[in-house]
Design a protein around this motif. Structure first.
Motif, mmCIF file in Angstrom:
data_model
loop_
_atom_site.group_PDB
_atom_site.id
_atom_site.type_symbol
_atom_site.label_atom_id
_atom_site.label_comp_id
_atom_site.label_asym_id
_atom_site.label_seq_id
_atom_site.Cartn_x
_atom_site.Cartn_y
_atom_site.Cartn_z
ATOM 1 N N ASP A 1 50.836 133.441 -59.467
ATOM 2 C CA ASP A 1 51.701 133.600 -60.642
ATOM 3 C C ASP A 1 50.930 133.395 -61.954
ATOM 4 O OD1 ASP A 1 51.290 130.902 -60.924
ATOM 5 O OD2 ASP A 1 53.352 130.300 -60.444
ATOM 6 N N GLY A 2 51.650 133.335 -63.046
ATOM 7 C CA GLY A 2 51.047 133.158 -64.364
ATOM 8 C C GLY A 2 50.272 131.849 -64.510
ATOM 9 N N HIS A 3 50.761 130.812 -63.859
ATOM 10 C CA HIS A 3 50.019 129.540 -63.904
ATOM 11 C C HIS A 3 48.651 129.690 -63.246
ATOM 12 C CE1 HIS A 3 53.532 127.369 -65.406
ATOM 13 N NE2 HIS A 3 54.263 128.011 -64.492
ATOM 14 N N CYS A 4 48.653 130.356 -62.110
ATOM 15 C CA CYS A 4 47.380 130.608 -61.429
ATOM 16 C C CYS A 4 46.454 131.418 -62.336
ATOM 17 C CB CYS A 4 47.604 131.380 -60.122
ATOM 18 S SG CYS A 4 48.368 130.406 -58.820
ATOM 19 N N ARG A 5 47.003 132.485 -62.938
ATOM 20 C CA ARG A 5 46.159 133.324 -63.800
ATOM 21 C C ARG A 5 45.563 132.515 -64.945
ATOM 22 N NH1 ARG A 5 50.025 137.073 -62.471
ATOM 23 N NH2 ARG A 5 51.307 136.645 -64.303
ATOM 24 N N ARG A 6 46.409 131.676 -65.553
ATOM 25 C CA ARG A 6 45.960 130.878 -66.691
ATOM 26 C C ARG A 6 44.858 129.896 -66.269
ATOM 27 N NH1 ARG A 6 49.933 126.853 -70.137
ATOM 28 N NH2 ARG A 6 48.717 126.848 -72.081
ATOM 29 N N LEU A 7 45.111 129.174 -65.168
ATOM 30 C CA LEU A 7 44.143 128.171 -64.710
ATOM 31 C C LEU A 7 42.857 128.830 -64.220
ATOM 32 C CD1 LEU A 7 46.731 125.947 -62.863
ATOM 33 C CD2 LEU A 7 45.229 125.131 -64.709
ATOM 34 N N SER A 8 43.031 129.891 -63.496
ATOM 35 C CA SER A 8 41.886 130.607 -62.958
ATOM 36 C C SER A 8 40.934 131.038 -64.080
ATOM 37 C CB SER A 8 42.444 131.790 -62.162
ATOM 38 O OG SER A 8 41.487 132.746 -61.918
ATOM 39 N N SER A 9 41.510 131.574 -65.185
ATOM 40 C CA SER A 9 40.603 132.024 -66.243
ATOM 41 C C SER A 9 39.991 130.834 -66.996
ATOM 42 C CB SER A 9 41.286 133.015 -67.182
ATOM 43 O OG SER A 9 42.339 132.385 -67.850
ATOM 44 N N LEU A 10 40.716 129.719 -67.087
ATOM 45 C CA LEU A 10 40.126 128.521 -67.704
ATOM 46 C C LEU A 10 38.949 127.993 -66.885
ATOM 47 C CD1 LEU A 10 43.388 126.695 -68.815
ATOM 48 C CD2 LEU A 10 41.542 127.455 -70.356
ATOM 49 N N PHE A 11 39.128 127.927 -65.572
ATOM 50 C CA PHE A 11 38.013 127.467 -64.731
ATOM 51 C C PHE A 11 36.807 128.389 -64.879
ATOM 52 C CE2 PHE A 11 41.219 125.019 -62.161
ATOM 53 C CZ PHE A 11 40.620 123.777 -62.263
ATOM 54 N N ARG A 12 37.065 129.689 -64.965
ATOM 55 C CA ARG A 12 35.950 130.632 -65.152
ATOM 56 C C ARG A 12 35.281 130.404 -66.504
ATOM 57 N NH1 ARG A 12 39.555 134.555 -63.053
ATOM 58 N NH2 ARG A 12 39.199 134.790 -60.803
ATOM 59 N N GLU A 13 36.095 130.232 -67.551
ATOM 60 C CA GLU A 13 35.521 129.898 -68.866
ATOM 61 C C GLU A 13 34.638 128.660 -68.788
ATOM 62 O OE1 GLU A 13 37.975 129.522 -72.503
ATOM 63 O OE2 GLU A 13 39.448 130.746 -71.409
ATOM 64 N N GLY A 14 35.057 127.695 -67.971
ATOM 65 C CA GLY A 14 34.299 126.440 -67.829
ATOM 66 C C GLY A 14 33.026 126.606 -67.036
ATOM 67 N N GLY A 15 32.891 127.731 -66.333
ATOM 68 C CA GLY A 15 31.608 128.012 -65.699
ATOM 69 C C GLY A 15 31.578 128.072 -64.184
ATOM 70 N N ILE A 16 32.735 128.120 -63.543
ATOM 71 C CA ILE A 16 32.693 128.256 -62.080
ATOM 72 C C ILE A 16 33.412 129.522 -61.625
ATOM 73 C CG2 ILE A 16 32.531 125.767 -61.644
ATOM 74 C CD1 ILE A 16 35.554 126.026 -60.790
ATOM 75 N N ASP A 17 33.121 129.924 -60.403
ATOM 76 C CA ASP A 17 33.793 131.078 -59.812
ATOM 77 C C ASP A 17 35.146 130.677 -59.252
ATOM 78 O OD1 ASP A 17 31.804 132.879 -60.325
ATOM 79 O OD2 ASP A 17 30.810 132.600 -58.378
ATOM 80 N N VAL A 18 36.108 131.567 -59.364
ATOM 81 C CA VAL A 18 37.401 131.354 -58.721
ATOM 82 C C VAL A 18 37.772 132.598 -57.944
ATOM 83 C CG1 VAL A 18 39.833 130.747 -59.047
ATOM 84 C CG2 VAL A 18 38.112 129.884 -60.650
ATOM 85 N N ASN A 19 38.157 132.416 -56.713
ATOM 86 C CA ASN A 19 38.706 133.510 -55.910
ATOM 87 C C ASN A 19 40.220 133.467 -55.990
ATOM 88 O OD1 ASN A 19 36.316 134.459 -54.986
ATOM 89 N ND2 ASN A 19 36.862 134.338 -52.805
ATOM 90 N N ASP A 20 40.797 134.477 -56.626
ATOM 91 C CA ASP A 20 42.253 134.533 -56.699
ATOM 92 C C ASP A 20 42.779 134.972 -55.343
ATOM 93 O OD1 ASP A 20 41.631 134.084 -59.321
ATOM 94 O OD2 ASP A 20 42.170 136.090 -60.025
#
Lengths: 306, 306
Positions: free
Chosen positions: B159-178
């Motif tokens: 959902d939108g929460h996942c999208r928001r958090l996922s892109s924040l973690f990526r901004e912080g420098g790690i990979d995220v698998n949605d």
């Protein structure tokens, strides 16, 4: 001169020196072959504490493993542990005269074959010991309880040698169960040992009640016992259906108990993993009997002991 | 003011402080709830060594577990171990405002249910961490490698929460698998963890290659993996047939490796036995899938840890 047989105990640790003491009490000439405790025993014999009374004894002969016998014994009692890398036939060979009989007092299953093949012309008597005994120092043995033997020829029968030895052990003060099918008796003991001994090591020295009282513990023990029963039956030794439940009830009645393998583990001694469990799994594989629970415990211990 | 969410990490050990650092790098306001390391972190923040560069950070708020938040966070990151007797819903409850979302970064299978039931009206994001990180002292963390997250809603969706958090973690420098099916991802990780982690403990801290190279070791691991695959399929999460062999090849390629449960064992910390193995066996029993090898390992560890 006496008509009592001459005995030589090879591997006179706690078990060997105990049964040597019994045959000494029965009037036999009894010698021993020793490694580490040679000096202590040569000097002061074996010193026992035992509920059976005074069992301390001085062997008639004390040999080192690399010596030669001045006279061959009528019977060699082999009481060493059954461990991988220990060639028991080689240990025994120097002491076997033309007419010497070989008497095993050792734990485990399928442990006679090597020796039967190495000494096909000699009498072979196989004994299971039910005993709580431990070495407390050089030449010092503490006998806590029991001492009964189950005896028979390998692979089957009960010949004159068995009759002779059986009555000598009785004279010396212990019970002997004469058995025409000693392999079946090994399977019967294995139904208890194959689960409890290895599990106690895997659980870092757990006693019987800790094993049974853990969540799933009794079920695991029961299933492992049933697997052993299935292999025994496939091997030609069907055991009574109620043996598993009787074992479980008896174990609970006995109270918390650390078996010999648990004590070996806790004292950093090698464990008889193949004799107690590995051989059961090998026979199961040969006969196509599934034993997933036994296999898992065996493999986990092999990982630890490789 | 920023439109970045306010984060509160509950259980800011090695994992929690690492992902807190990542979100801090992404510009979030990040607070922490601490027990033992409260004084050290309040005073000097978290000090990191990491191949990702400078990750040391000072949390915006440092709470003790029995304090109250001065403002509810947008997301609680729950990073405590999943252990019997630890009521994670109770740990989290004081910090959950009406609109606070709950983000799990925790290992294991079937670990979301309690929290989903405790907070049915709140967003629930479930993450699996692939990371090698450890606490080396109060407020001191050594990040060895990796850091990737697999993320999705529990039990399914993104959902939108996942999208928001996922892109924040990526901004912080790690990979995220949605992932739209995070439970399936937990099963996939479980195929590796359920054999290797508990076996390593049962074998007193054995590394992966010691397990695979023991006689019967690779067969045991393979069979345990196949049992997990069968339970996963029965639970509605079929996994690719070649996953087991790929896992085995990959494990050999990685070289001798002590997994997190082995390290917990060797450092006398509690192990996540139910999250990693017990829940798999419980689901297998509910669905009638036979898992004798998994059950044996689980029960032996329960005997040790009862």
């Amino acid at each position: 001169m006496t008509d009592k047989p001459r005995i030589l105990v090879v591997g006179a640790g706690a078990i060997g020196s105990f049964y040597g003491a019994i045959l000494k009490r029965a009037g036999c000439e009894v010698g021993v072959v020793l490694r580490s405790d040679y000096d202590a025993v040569k000097e002061g014999g074996f010193r026992f504490t035992s509920p059976l009374g005074e069992l301390s004894w001085q062997p008639d002969r004390v040999y080192r493993a690399d010596e030669k016998p001045d006279r061959f014994p009528d019977y060699v009692l082999l009481c060493v542990k059954v461990l991988p890398g220990v060639d028991r036939a080689a240990l025994v060979r120097p002491w076997m005269g033309e007419h010497t009989g070989l008497v095993l007092i050792e734990n485990g299953l399928d442990i006679e074959r090597d020796l039967a093949e190495a000494f096909p012309e000699h009498p072979l008597v196989s004994c299971l010991a039910f005993i709580a005994v431990s070495r407390t120092g050089p030449g010092e043995i503490h006998h806590q309880a029991y001492g009964q033997l189950v005896m028979g020829n390998f692979p089957a029968g009960f010949d004159g040698h068995c009759r002779r030895l059986s009555s000598l052990f009785r004279e010396g003060g212990i019970d002997v169960n004469d058995s025409e099918a000693v392999v079946g008796e090994r399977w019967r003991k294995c139904v208890w040992n194959a689960p409890f001994n290895p599990l106690s090591v895997l659980c870092n020295g757990a006693d019987t009640l800790s094993i049974l009282d853990a969540p799933g513990g009794e079920d695991l023990v029961r299933t492992m016992m049933e697997e052993v029963m299935a292999v025994a039956a496939a091997d030609g030794y069907p055991l009574p259906d109620d043996l598993v439940e009787k074992n479980l009830v008896g174990t609970r009645k006995m109270g918390a108990y650390k078996n010999s393998m648990a004590l070996d583990y806790l004292n950093d001694r090698p464990i008889e993993l193949d004799a107690i469990l590995g051989n059961v799994v090998a026979i199961a594989q040969r006969l196509g009997v599934p034993v997933p629970h036994l296999t898992t415990v065996l493999t986990a211990l092999r990982i630890r002991y490789q």
